[in-house]
Design an enzyme around this catalytic site. Structure first.
Site, PDB file in Angstrom:
ATOM      1  N   VAL A  88      -2.157  -0.802  -7.423  1.00  0.00           N
ATOM      2  CA  VAL A  88      -1.034  -0.434  -6.556  1.00  0.00           C
ATOM      3  C   VAL A  88      -1.243  -1.300  -5.308  1.00  0.00           C
ATOM      4  O   VAL A  88      -2.114  -1.008  -4.494  1.00  0.00           O
ATOM      5  CB  VAL A  88      -1.032   1.071  -6.215  1.00  0.00           C
ATOM      6  N   PRO A  89      -0.487  -2.393  -5.192  1.00  0.00           N
ATOM      7  CA  PRO A  89      -0.800  -3.430  -4.197  1.00  0.00           C
ATOM      8  C   PRO A  89      -0.376  -3.070  -2.771  1.00  0.00           C
ATOM      9  O   PRO A  89       0.549  -3.659  -2.197  1.00  0.00           O
ATOM     10  CB  PRO A  89      -0.026  -4.633  -4.726  1.00  0.00           C
ATOM     11  N   CYS A  90      -1.095  -2.130  -2.164  1.00  0.00           N
ATOM     12  CA  CYS A  90      -0.767  -1.697  -0.811  1.00  0.00           C
ATOM     13  C   CYS A  90      -0.918  -2.832   0.204  1.00  0.00           C
ATOM     14  O   CYS A  90      -0.363  -2.746   1.300  1.00  0.00           O
ATOM     15  CB  CYS A  90      -1.603  -0.482  -0.418  1.00  0.00           C
ATOM     16  N   HIS A  91      -1.619  -3.905  -0.181  1.00  0.00           N
ATOM     17  CA  HIS A  91      -1.723  -5.049   0.725  1.00  0.00           C
ATOM     18  C   HIS A  91      -0.378  -5.751   0.908  1.00  0.00           C
ATOM     19  O   HIS A  91      -0.205  -6.516   1.841  1.00  0.00           O
ATOM     20  CB  HIS A  91      -2.782  -6.039   0.228  1.00  0.00           C
ATOM     21  N   ARG A  92       0.592  -5.460   0.047  1.00  0.00           N
ATOM     22  CA  ARG A  92       1.931  -6.047   0.157  1.00  0.00           C
ATOM     23  C   ARG A  92       2.841  -5.235   1.074  1.00  0.00           C
ATOM     24  O   ARG A  92       4.022  -5.522   1.181  1.00  0.00           O
ATOM     25  CB  ARG A  92       2.575  -6.170  -1.222  1.00  0.00           C
TER      26      ARG A  92
END
Length: 134
Positions: A88-92
Site C-alpha cells: 500500500v504505497p503510502c509514500h505516494r
C-alpha cells in the site's frame, strides 16, 4: 523459506525498490489480510493502492475521493499506521502543496522522496518532469 505468496510479495517489493516496476500490477496482485483493519483505513488503503507508479495524491485528494472533504488529517493517520508499505504505497501520498510529510519509515521525508524518484524514473519521467511530481 517463505511461502510462494510471500516470496512473490518480496520479489515485487524488490523490483519496485530497484526501479524495475513501471506499473503497480505486481503489487496489486499481492493479497492482503485486512480483516483486522477498520473499514475507513481499508478504504484509504484501496485508494492508495490505486495511485499509479510515479504519481501522487494528497491526503486531501484521498479524503475527497472518500466523500469526506474535511478528513485529510484522518487520512494521514490511516496512512501513518499502514502495516502494508510499500504494497500500500503510502509514500505516494503527499501533504497540501505537494509537501513530502507524514512518512514514518526510517529516513522520513527523505526516504519518501527517494522512493518517488525511483518510481518516476521507472515510469519514464525525465528529471525535469519529476519537479512537477513533487
Amino acid at each position: 523459506m517463505p511461502t510462494p505468496p510471500i516470496q512473490q510479495a518480496i520479489q515485487a517489493i524488490q523490483r519496485l525498490l530497484a526501479g524495475e516496476s513501471a506499473d503497480a500490477a505486481e503489487l496489486l496482485a499481492v493479497q492482503l489480510d485486512e480483516s483486522e483493519i477498520p473499514e475507513f483505513k481499508r478504504q484509504v488503503h484501496a485508494i492508495t493502492r490505486g495511485i499509479p507508479v510515479g504519481q501522487t495524491l494528497s491526503y486531501g485528494d484521498i479524503a475527497q475521493r472518500l466523500g469526506l472533504a474535511g478528513a485529510a488529517r484522518a487520512v494521514g493517520q490511516a496512512e501513518g499506521s499502514n502495516p502494508f508499505a510499500p504494497i500500500v504505497p503510502c509514500h505516494r501520498v503527499l501533504g497540501a502543496g505537494g509537501k513530502p510529510v507524514g512518512f514514518s519509515a526510517h529516513g522520513g521525508a527523505d526516504t519518501k522522496l527517494k522512493l518517488l524518484a525511483i518510481e518516476a524514473r521507472a515510469s519514464g519521467q525525465l528529471a525535469a518532469e519529476q519537479g512537477d511530481l513533487f
